[in-house]
Design a protein around this motif. Structure first.
Motif, short mmCIF file in Angstrom:
data_model
loop_
_atom_site.label_atom_id
_atom_site.label_comp_id
_atom_site.label_asym_id
_atom_site.label_seq_id
_atom_site.Cartn_x
_atom_site.Cartn_y
_atom_site.Cartn_z
N ARG A 295 -51.63 27.07 47.10
CA ARG A 295 -53.12 26.54 46.62
C ARG A 295 -53.14 26.70 45.03
O ARG A 295 -53.77 25.73 44.23
CB ARG A 295 -54.27 26.83 47.29
CG ARG A 295 -55.62 26.66 46.76
CD ARG A 295 -56.61 27.50 47.44
NE ARG A 295 -58.06 27.24 47.27
CZ ARG A 295 -58.95 27.87 47.39
NH1 ARG A 295 -59.26 28.78 48.50
NH2 ARG A 295 -60.39 27.33 46.89
N MET A 296 -52.47 27.92 44.58
CA MET A 296 -52.63 27.81 43.18
C MET A 296 -51.58 26.77 42.46
O MET A 296 -51.89 26.24 41.22
CB MET A 296 -52.02 29.40 42.99
CG MET A 296 -51.86 29.61 41.62
SD MET A 296 -53.40 29.81 40.54
CE MET A 296 -54.02 31.29 40.99
N GLN A 301 -51.00 21.98 39.20
CA GLN A 301 -50.74 20.36 39.08
C GLN A 301 -51.64 19.62 38.54
O GLN A 301 -51.59 18.64 38.09
CB GLN A 301 -50.21 20.13 40.30
CG GLN A 301 -48.71 20.77 40.59
CD GLN A 301 -48.18 20.42 42.05
OE1 GLN A 301 -48.69 19.98 42.61
NE2 GLN A 301 -46.87 20.66 42.09
N HIS A 302 -53.07 19.91 39.07
CA HIS A 302 -54.18 19.00 39.02
C HIS A 302 -54.96 19.52 37.63
O HIS A 302 -55.82 18.95 37.14
CB HIS A 302 -55.34 19.08 40.16
CG HIS A 302 -54.71 18.39 41.43
ND1 HIS A 302 -53.92 19.10 42.35
CD2 HIS A 302 -54.79 17.36 41.61
CE1 HIS A 302 -53.67 18.03 43.17
NE2 HIS A 302 -54.06 16.94 43.09
N LEU A 344 -49.16 23.83 30.42
CA LEU A 344 -49.25 23.41 31.79
C LEU A 344 -50.06 21.90 31.95
O LEU A 344 -50.04 21.54 32.98
CB LEU A 344 -49.98 24.24 32.56
CG LEU A 344 -49.27 25.69 32.48
CD1 LEU A 344 -50.10 26.69 33.31
CD2 LEU A 344 -47.77 25.55 33.04
N LYS A 345 -50.44 21.24 31.03
CA LYS A 345 -51.02 20.04 31.23
C LYS A 345 -50.03 19.04 31.40
O LYS A 345 -49.03 18.78 30.75
CB LYS A 345 -51.78 19.71 29.72
CG LYS A 345 -52.91 18.70 29.90
CD LYS A 345 -53.51 18.19 28.54
CE LYS A 345 -54.55 17.23 28.62
NZ LYS A 345 -55.29 16.93 27.26
N ALA A 349 -51.45 13.16 31.69
CA ALA A 349 -52.75 13.58 30.97
C ALA A 349 -52.55 13.44 29.41
O ALA A 349 -53.48 13.44 28.53
CB ALA A 349 -53.28 14.72 31.56
N ARG A 350 -51.36 13.83 28.99
CA ARG A 350 -51.17 13.91 27.45
C ARG A 350 -50.81 12.46 26.87
O ARG A 350 -50.56 12.34 26.05
CB ARG A 350 -50.10 14.86 27.23
CG ARG A 350 -49.93 16.34 27.57
CD ARG A 350 -49.02 16.92 27.16
NE ARG A 350 -48.95 18.51 27.81
CZ ARG A 350 -48.39 19.57 27.44
NH1 ARG A 350 -47.83 19.28 26.23
NH2 ARG A 350 -48.52 20.42 27.96
N GLY A 351 -50.79 11.24 27.95
CA GLY A 351 -50.35 10.10 27.42
C GLY A 351 -49.00 9.83 27.34
O GLY A 351 -48.42 8.77 26.77
#
Length: 472
Positions: A295-296, A301-302, A344-345, A349-351
């Protein structure tokens, strides 16, 4: 030709079993090749020496040399040439690529070093005994690998290695990673191999993925490894319109600032924390609640910090035994995730939308090093380890043959420095001319001094000294 066939038939008839007969044939052909090669070398020596005479060199003397080639051992005579500046050359050795103070050809150096990079030296020695007509001890194998590694390192780290690079690549993405590997050192030392790798992405080859244009740099000194990979990137890539994507575990020497320096001049730099190490850290810290580990991982990941905080709170509520220790583990995990949260992004999400993305592969590329240098409790000296590292990297970078195909073992400036050092060493070791001498004279203090005075007591002491040694 008829005499050779007749001799071969006689050799085959002398043996009574299959194995002995084939061994005798192998020895016969090795001797035949050695004889033919000697005759060929005589002709070559005359031709290359004639060319050398046009450059101002004259024959100084002839000397004999024995060299082991892959097909056998050959003893030949070659000319020693000298010019007015007392520069010495062996034209035949230069033509054949046989280096000074080595008894083996360049192909033997290459093949033995390649075998030594994937198996222990004793096994290399056994392979040579089985497949060739000559022998080599495992000590000689080690010496050859070390010598070859030094030759390759001198060439591959010199400033002039990138002089031939004219145009630089322009790529949209460049992937850069770094990590360290511990190996055992002799005398209870612990050595660490510092590794960096750069690639243009990955592609599917069959059922496997392979990196595109990879380059690997490894060294026992992290600063040196960082310098080499930076020189490679700056020499081969124009980073003006390139997004550099870096990945590491965040250990000492592999922080984001290090990769910022390696990606100087790029369009944008995106740094990631290595997923393998993050997952391992989560499983280690949440070992008392294994049901919450996945779960962590999914929360990370999200990229959902609220979910991360919820998992930490749930873990704290489920603590049953060793409360103090478990709370400490949760505190350490919270600080670890908070400290590394910007790294961790996810890529999207960073393009970063690249179908050839290649992140987190350095752990798998360690295997070439670890399989050879960590199994069976092997211990290394710094010299031996660095030579093996250089051989493995050169083979992976497909540069090994290129370095060995250059006759001069050292660049010109290094050769000049070596010549000055040897000249100074010869001058220091030169014995001075013997000069005769009469030895020490016997002296005394004149009379007329009071014996009670200090000078009188000193004169009395001198008279009591034994001036003649006992052994005379």
């Amino acid at each position: 030709m008829e005499s050779i066939v007749t001799d071969l038939v006689e050799v085959m008839k002398k043996e009574t079993n299959f194995l002995a007969r084939e061994k005798a044939m192998m020895v016969f052909f090795a001797q035949l090749l050695a004889t033919i090669t000697q005759l060929a070398f005589q002709i070559l020596d005359e031709e290359v020496s004639a060319q050398c005479k046009k450059e101002g060199f004259q024959v100084d003397r002839k000397s004999e040399r024995t060299v082991t080639f892959l097909f056998g051992t050959v003893t030949y005579v070659r000319r020693r040439m000298k010019n007015q500046a007392n520069e010495i050359r062996y034209p035949l050795d230069e033509f054949l690529g046989i280096r000074k103070s080595l008894r083996y050809s360049s192909l033997v150096l290459r093949n033995v070093s390649q075998l030594g990079s994937i198996m222990v030296y004793r096994h290399v020695s056994q392979a040579i005994d089985c497949l060739t007509s000559w022998r080599m001890s495992h000590q000689n194998v080690q010496q050859l690998v070390v010598k070859t590694g030094e030759l390759v390192q001198t060439r591959s780290t010199h400033e002039s290695r990138y002089d031939g690079v004219i145009s630089k690549k322009k790529v949209p993405y460049l992937y850069l990673e770094g990590d360290g590997v511990k190996i055992g050192g002799q005398k209870k030392q612990s050595l660490e191999i510092h590794r960096f790798q750069v690639s243009e992405g990955s592609q599917k080859v069959g059922h496997r993925s392979e990196m595109i244009a990879p380059h690997f740099v490894s060294h026992l000194n992290r600063q040196q490894a960082q310098k080499e990979i930076m020189n490679y990137i700056q020499a081969h890539y124009d980073l003006t319109n390139t997004v550099v994507v870096s990945n590491s575990d965040g250990g000492s020497g592999y922080e984001k600032a290090v990769f910022d320096e390696l990606s100087l001049g790029c369009l944008r730099h995106e740094h990631f924390r290595d997923r393998y190490h993050v997952h391992r850290k989560i499983k280690e810290r949440l070992s008392f609640v294994p049901q919450l580990q996945n779960r962590m991982i999914q929360a990370i990941q999200h990229y959902d910090w609220q979910e991360v905080q919820l998992v930490l709170d749930t873990s704290e509520s489920l603590i049953e035994e060793k409360e103090a220790e478990s709370l400490e583990q949760l505190r350490l995990l919270h600080h670890y995730l908070q400290r590394n949260w910007p790294y961790l992004k996810p890529r999207k999400a960073r393009g970063i939308v690249d179908p050839k993305a290649c992140i987190g592969t350095i752990e798998s590329t360690h295997r070439k090093m670890t399989y050879r240098m960590k199994r069976q409790g092997r211990l290394w000296t710094k010299t031996g380890a660095q030579a093996m590292i250089r051989v493995i990297d050169s083979l992976r970078n497909q540069e090994f043959d290129g370095w060995l195909n250059q006759y001069e073992a050292l660049p010109n400036d290094v050769l000049a420095q070596e010549k000055r050092w040897k000249a100074m060493k010869r001058w220091v070791q030169k014995k001075p001319n013997f000069q005769t001498h009469e030895g020490a004279f016997k002296g005394q203090i004149g009379e007329g001094k009071a014996k009670s005075a200090h000078l009188g007591q000193f004169a009395k002491g001198l008279e009591q000294l034994i001036t003649t040694p006992n052994y005379i």
